[in-house]
Enzyme design. Structure first.
Site, short mmCIF file in Angstrom:
data_model
loop_
_atom_site.label_atom_id
_atom_site.label_comp_id
_atom_site.label_asym_id
_atom_site.label_seq_id
_atom_site.Cartn_x
_atom_site.Cartn_y
_atom_site.Cartn_z
N ASN A 161 0.85 -1.20 0.00
CA ASN A 161 0.00 0.00 0.00
C ASN A 161 0.88 1.24 0.00
O ASN A 161 1.18 1.81 1.04
CB ASN A 161 -0.91 -0.01 1.23
CG ASN A 161 -1.82 1.19 1.25
OD1 ASN A 161 -2.33 1.61 0.23
ND2 ASN A 161 -2.03 1.76 2.42
N TYR B 52 0.75 9.02 -12.71
CA TYR B 52 0.09 8.24 -11.66
C TYR B 52 -0.81 7.18 -12.28
O TYR B 52 -0.78 6.02 -11.87
CB TYR B 52 -0.71 9.18 -10.75
CG TYR B 52 -1.39 8.50 -9.60
CD1 TYR B 52 -0.66 8.07 -8.49
CD2 TYR B 52 -2.76 8.26 -9.60
CE1 TYR B 52 -1.28 7.44 -7.42
CE2 TYR B 52 -3.39 7.64 -8.55
CZ TYR B 52 -2.64 7.23 -7.46
OH TYR B 52 -3.26 6.60 -6.41
N LYS C 153 -0.44 3.12 -11.80
CA LYS C 153 -1.46 2.27 -11.18
C LYS C 153 -2.01 1.25 -12.17
O LYS C 153 -2.41 0.15 -11.78
CB LYS C 153 -2.57 3.13 -10.57
CG LYS C 153 -2.08 3.93 -9.35
CD LYS C 153 -1.51 3.02 -8.26
CE LYS C 153 -1.12 3.76 -7.01
NZ LYS C 153 -0.72 2.85 -5.92
N VAL D 143 -9.76 9.14 -1.31
CA VAL D 143 -9.92 8.71 0.09
C VAL D 143 -9.51 9.90 0.96
O VAL D 143 -8.52 10.58 0.68
CB VAL D 143 -9.03 7.49 0.40
CG1 VAL D 143 -9.24 7.04 1.84
CG2 VAL D 143 -9.33 6.35 -0.57
N THR E 186 -7.60 11.39 3.04
CA THR E 186 -6.28 11.27 3.67
C THR E 186 -5.47 12.51 3.34
O THR E 186 -5.82 13.29 2.44
CB THR E 186 -5.51 10.04 3.13
OG1 THR E 186 -5.29 10.23 1.73
CG2 THR E 186 -6.26 8.75 3.40
#
Length: 175
Positions: free
Chosen positions: A4, A70, A74, A103, A105
């Site tokens: 992760n 990115y 991914k 998310v 965060t």
């Protein structure tokens, strides 16, 4: 084992320096591969099967403006997951990934601010409200939402699932 990790750099594929590609790929692709390899070797050696789980993203399933490096990284995680699943299945090792949307965060807030500026939004909060308006559930994920999905992938309840990348984005991208 859960790999992760993630790095994000907002920028155009045409204009961004290749050093930013290396910055993103070193963690998102190479780091994930190193975790996958180490866990796979150990699980084979132990002979008890196992669960390997990777952090993908909805960006690994659909390209986004200013997120090219990115997104590509991914998508590579998704491909590594599928490939390793085919290699390790005979050892009773499953390999799956999860693909969240935004998310709540610090990582998301920092990336959201950068994206907002480059796309002409006044701030990251306004940018995220635009995303949430697209989501049938009308919100972004919490870390607890993602933890529940990862817990499922790590459990016996997913014992006949391998090579999959499960999307969790509040319904924005329906597979």
């Amino acid at each position: 084992m859960v790999a992760n990790a993630g790095r994000f750099v907002a920028g155009s594929l045409i204009d961004s320096p290749l050093s930013e590609l290396d910055y993103v790929f070193d963690v998102n692709v190479k780091g994930t591969l190193m975790c996958y390899r180490a866990a796979g070797k150990l699980m084979i050696e132990q002979g008890r099967g196992g669960k390997i789980i990777g952090a993908c993203s909805i960006a690994g399933k659909k390209g986004t403006i200013l997120g090219g490096f990115y997104c590509a990284s991914k998508a590579a995680v998704r491909s590594l997951t599928q490939t390793l699943a085919t290699e390790l299945g005979k050892h009773s090792i499953t390999v799956n990934a999860y693909a969240p949307g935004p998310v709540d965060t610090e990582f998301m807030r920092e990336g959201g601010e950068k994206m907002a500026k480059q796309l002409g939004f006044p701030d990251g909060a306004t940018f995220m409200k635009t995303y949430m308006a697209q989501a049938p559930l009308g919100r972004i994920a919490t870390p607890e939402d993602i933890a529940r999905l990862v817990s499922f992938l790590a459990s016996e309840d997913s014992s006949y699932m391998t090579g999959q990348t499960l999307t969790m984005d509040g319904g924005v991208m329906m597979d």
